[in-house]
Design a protein around this motif. Structure first.
Motif, PDB file in Angstrom:
ATOM      1  N   GLN A 175      14.288   1.354 -43.973  1.00 11.07           N
ATOM      2  CA  GLN A 175      13.163   1.561 -42.981  1.00 11.07           C
ATOM      3  C   GLN A 175      13.589   3.342 -42.775  1.00 11.07           C
ATOM      4  O   GLN A 175      12.572   3.932 -42.783  1.00 11.07           O
ATOM      5  N   ALA A 176      14.834   3.457 -42.434  1.00 13.14           N
ATOM      6  CA  ALA A 176      15.295   4.886 -41.919  1.00 13.14           C
ATOM      7  C   ALA A 176      14.872   5.803 -42.955  1.00 13.14           C
ATOM      8  O   ALA A 176      14.490   6.833 -43.085  1.00 13.14           O
ATOM      9  N   LYS A 177      15.161   5.432 -44.309  1.00 16.62           N
ATOM     10  CA  LYS A 177      14.968   6.201 -45.568  1.00 16.62           C
ATOM     11  C   LYS A 177      13.387   6.470 -45.925  1.00 16.62           C
ATOM     12  O   LYS A 177      13.087   7.569 -46.167  1.00 16.62           O
ATOM     13  N   SER A 178      12.701   5.313 -45.643  1.00 15.59           N
ATOM     14  CA  SER A 178      11.191   5.620 -45.780  1.00 15.59           C
ATOM     15  C   SER A 178      10.626   6.563 -44.649  1.00 15.59           C
ATOM     16  O   SER A 178       9.957   7.418 -44.996  1.00 15.59           O
ATOM     17  N   LEU A 179      11.312   6.504 -43.501  1.00 11.74           N
ATOM     18  CA  LEU A 179      10.923   7.416 -42.436  1.00 11.74           C
ATOM     19  C   LEU A 179      11.311   8.853 -42.712  1.00 11.74           C
ATOM     20  O   LEU A 179      10.596   9.944 -42.585  1.00 11.74           O
ATOM     21  N   LEU A 180      12.581   9.006 -43.242  1.00 12.56           N
ATOM     22  CA  LEU A 180      12.841  10.212 -44.000  1.00 12.56           C
ATOM     23  C   LEU A 180      12.062  10.952 -44.649  1.00 12.56           C
ATOM     24  O   LEU A 180      11.724  12.006 -44.854  1.00 12.56           O
ATOM     25  N   ASP A 181      11.839  10.183 -46.012  1.00  7.81           N
ATOM     26  CA  ASP A 181      11.091  10.527 -46.847  1.00  7.81           C
ATOM     27  C   ASP A 181       9.620  11.013 -46.571  1.00  7.81           C
ATOM     28  O   ASP A 181       9.179  11.802 -47.102  1.00  7.81           O
ATOM     29  N   SER A 182       8.882  10.264 -45.367  1.00  4.42           N
ATOM     30  CA  SER A 182       7.690  10.660 -45.223  1.00  4.42           C
ATOM     31  C   SER A 182       7.601  11.759 -44.277  1.00  4.42           C
ATOM     32  O   SER A 182       6.695  12.261 -43.677  1.00  4.42           O
ATOM     33  N   GLY A 183       8.948  12.377 -43.510  1.00  9.06           N
ATOM     34  CA  GLY A 183       9.014  13.533 -42.869  1.00  9.06           C
ATOM     35  C   GLY A 183       8.972  13.032 -41.212  1.00  9.06           C
ATOM     36  O   GLY A 183       8.866  14.002 -40.550  1.00  9.06           O
ATOM     37  N   ALA A 184       8.993  11.854 -40.976  1.00  3.33           N
ATOM     38  CA  ALA A 184       8.898  11.434 -39.723  1.00  3.33           C
ATOM     39  C   ALA A 184       9.947  11.599 -38.727  1.00  3.33           C
ATOM     40  O   ALA A 184       9.934  11.948 -37.631  1.00  3.33           O
ATOM     41  N   ILE A 185      11.109  11.614 -39.549  1.00  3.45           N
ATOM     42  CA  ILE A 185      12.530  11.805 -38.873  1.00  3.45           C
ATOM     43  C   ILE A 185      13.272  12.919 -39.643  1.00  3.45           C
ATOM     44  O   ILE A 185      12.878  13.116 -40.908  1.00  3.45           O
ATOM     45  N   THR A 186      14.453  13.586 -39.050  1.00  4.69           N
ATOM     46  CA  THR A 186      15.145  14.538 -39.580  1.00  4.69           C
ATOM     47  C   THR A 186      16.410  14.143 -40.394  1.00  4.69           C
ATOM     48  O   THR A 186      16.538  12.726 -40.114  1.00  4.69           O
ATOM     49  N   GLN A 187      17.126  14.651 -41.243  1.00  2.71           N
ATOM     50  CA  GLN A 187      18.261  14.125 -42.083  1.00  2.71           C
ATOM     51  C   GLN A 187      19.208  13.797 -40.828  1.00  2.71           C
ATOM     52  O   GLN A 187      20.082  12.710 -40.812  1.00  2.71           O
ATOM     53  N   ALA A 188      19.249  14.548 -39.612  1.00  3.06           N
ATOM     54  CA  ALA A 188      20.316  14.008 -38.787  1.00  3.06           C
ATOM     55  C   ALA A 188      19.902  12.681 -37.876  1.00  3.06           C
ATOM     56  O   ALA A 188      20.824  11.907 -37.564  1.00  3.06           O
ATOM     57  N   GLU A 189      18.748  12.466 -37.799  1.00  2.00           N
ATOM     58  CA  GLU A 189      18.372  11.290 -37.031  1.00  2.00           C
ATOM     59  C   GLU A 189      18.544  10.409 -38.048  1.00  2.00           C
ATOM     60  O   GLU A 189      18.797   8.957 -37.864  1.00  2.00           O
ATOM     61  N   PHE A 190      17.968  10.373 -39.570  1.00  2.10           N
ATOM     62  CA  PHE A 190      18.512   9.345 -40.309  1.00  2.10           C
ATOM     63  C   PHE A 190      19.913   8.936 -40.339  1.00  2.10           C
ATOM     64  O   PHE A 190      20.436   7.972 -40.568  1.00  2.10           O
ATOM     65  N   ASP A 191      20.835   9.990 -40.361  1.00  7.69           N
ATOM     66  CA  ASP A 191      22.328   9.677 -40.349  1.00  7.69           C
ATOM     67  C   ASP A 191      22.731   8.965 -39.108  1.00  7.69           C
ATOM     68  O   ASP A 191      23.556   7.982 -39.216  1.00  7.69           O
ATOM     69  N   ALA A 192      21.892   9.219 -38.050  1.00  5.83           N
ATOM     70  CA  ALA A 192      22.224   8.378 -36.776  1.00  5.83           C
ATOM     71  C   ALA A 192      21.969   6.950 -36.939  1.00  5.83           C
ATOM     72  O   ALA A 192      22.614   6.031 -36.510  1.00  5.83           O
ATOM     73  N   LEU A 193      20.578   6.766 -37.523  1.00  4.64           N
ATOM     74  CA  LEU A 193      20.208   5.562 -37.709  1.00  4.64           C
ATOM     75  C   LEU A 193      21.076   4.806 -38.598  1.00  4.64           C
ATOM     76  O   LEU A 193      21.348   3.557 -38.574  1.00  4.64           O
ATOM     77  N   LYS A 194      21.660   5.556 -39.764  1.00  9.10           N
ATOM     78  CA  LYS A 194      22.295   4.679 -40.765  1.00  9.10           C
ATOM     79  C   LYS A 194      23.843   4.313 -40.083  1.00  9.10           C
ATOM     80  O   LYS A 194      24.107   3.441 -40.371  1.00  9.10           O
ATOM     81  N   ALA A 195      24.258   5.112 -38.926  1.00 11.71           N
ATOM     82  CA  ALA A 195      25.622   4.891 -38.487  1.00 11.71           C
ATOM     83  C   ALA A 195      25.340   3.884 -37.662  1.00 11.71           C
ATOM     84  O   ALA A 195      26.079   2.883 -37.626  1.00 11.71           O
ATOM     85  N   LYS A 196      24.249   3.494 -36.954  1.00 10.04           N
ATOM     86  CA  LYS A 196      24.125   2.560 -36.148  1.00 10.04           C
ATOM     87  C   LYS A 196      23.720   1.245 -36.995  1.00 10.04           C
ATOM     88  O   LYS A 196      24.477   0.252 -36.440  1.00 10.04           O
ATOM     89  N   ALA A 197      22.997   1.400 -38.013  1.00 10.41           N
ATOM     90  CA  ALA A 197      22.803   0.050 -38.556  1.00 10.41           C
ATOM     91  C   ALA A 197      24.364  -0.424 -39.392  1.00 10.41           C
ATOM     92  O   ALA A 197      24.429  -1.635 -39.464  1.00 10.41           O
ATOM     93  N   LEU A 198      25.117   0.570 -39.591  1.00 13.89           N
ATOM     94  CA  LEU A 198      26.536   0.200 -40.316  1.00 13.89           C
ATOM     95  C   LEU A 198      27.299  -0.141 -39.232  1.00 13.89           C
ATOM     96  O   LEU A 198      28.455  -0.972 -39.492  1.00 13.89           O
ATOM     97  N   GLY A 199      27.404   0.292 -37.951  1.00 16.90           N
ATOM     98  CA  GLY A 199      28.510  -0.048 -36.810  1.00 16.90           C
ATOM     99  C   GLY A 199      28.084  -1.398 -36.293  1.00 16.90           C
ATOM    100  O   GLY A 199      28.240  -2.364 -36.370  1.00 16.90           O
TER     101      GLY A 199
END
Length: 131
Positions: free
Chosen positions: A107-131
């Motif tokens: 979901q975060a990747k699709s938001l990143l690809d659509s431009g809704a979030i930045t790379q930093a926000e994607f990394d934060a969401l990814k870290a939260k999902a993995l943590g």
């Protein structure tokens, strides 16, 4: 000869009323003790004074505490209920999101690809999902 024949109806009724009043008083006593220990605006000495007063003069102590501290009791009770509700809501939110970490990252990747979030926000969401 039946056992209850020596105990008239009004005596039974009076015994029930006395028992009910005793149970109500026990309930009020527990409520007062819980409130005294829950209080953060008084120190241990004042808590001890209230408890000794309630124990030495049971009915009078409980009623004086209820009269003197009724507003504070209501406020503390409401604060405790709101805190419990907030904890319950947080737990429900944490359990309700049954998406797996892979789904959350997708979901975060699709938001990143659509431009809704930045790379930093994607990394934060990814870290939260993995943590």
């Amino acid at each position: 000869m039946p056992l209850a024949s020596d105990y008239p109806f009004l005596d039974v009724l009076w015994s029930m009323i006395i028992f009910f009043v005793f149970i109500i008083w026990i309930w009020l006593l527990i409520t007062v003790f819980a409130d005294v220990f829950r209080r953060r605006d008084i120190g241990g000495g004042m808590k001890a004074v209230w408890l000794i007063f309630v124990i030495l003069l049971p009915y009078l102590g409980v009623f004086i505490y209820l009269i003197a501290e009724h507003d504070g009791m209501a406020d503390r009770s409401m604060a405790q209920m709101q805190q419990a509700k907030a904890q319950q809501d947080e737990y429900i939110k944490s359990v309700a999101s049954n998406a797996s970490p892979a789904d959350q990252i997708a979901q975060a990747k699709s938001l990143l690809d659509s431009g809704a979030i930045t790379q930093a926000e994607f990394d934060a969401l990814k870290a939260k999902a993995l943590g």
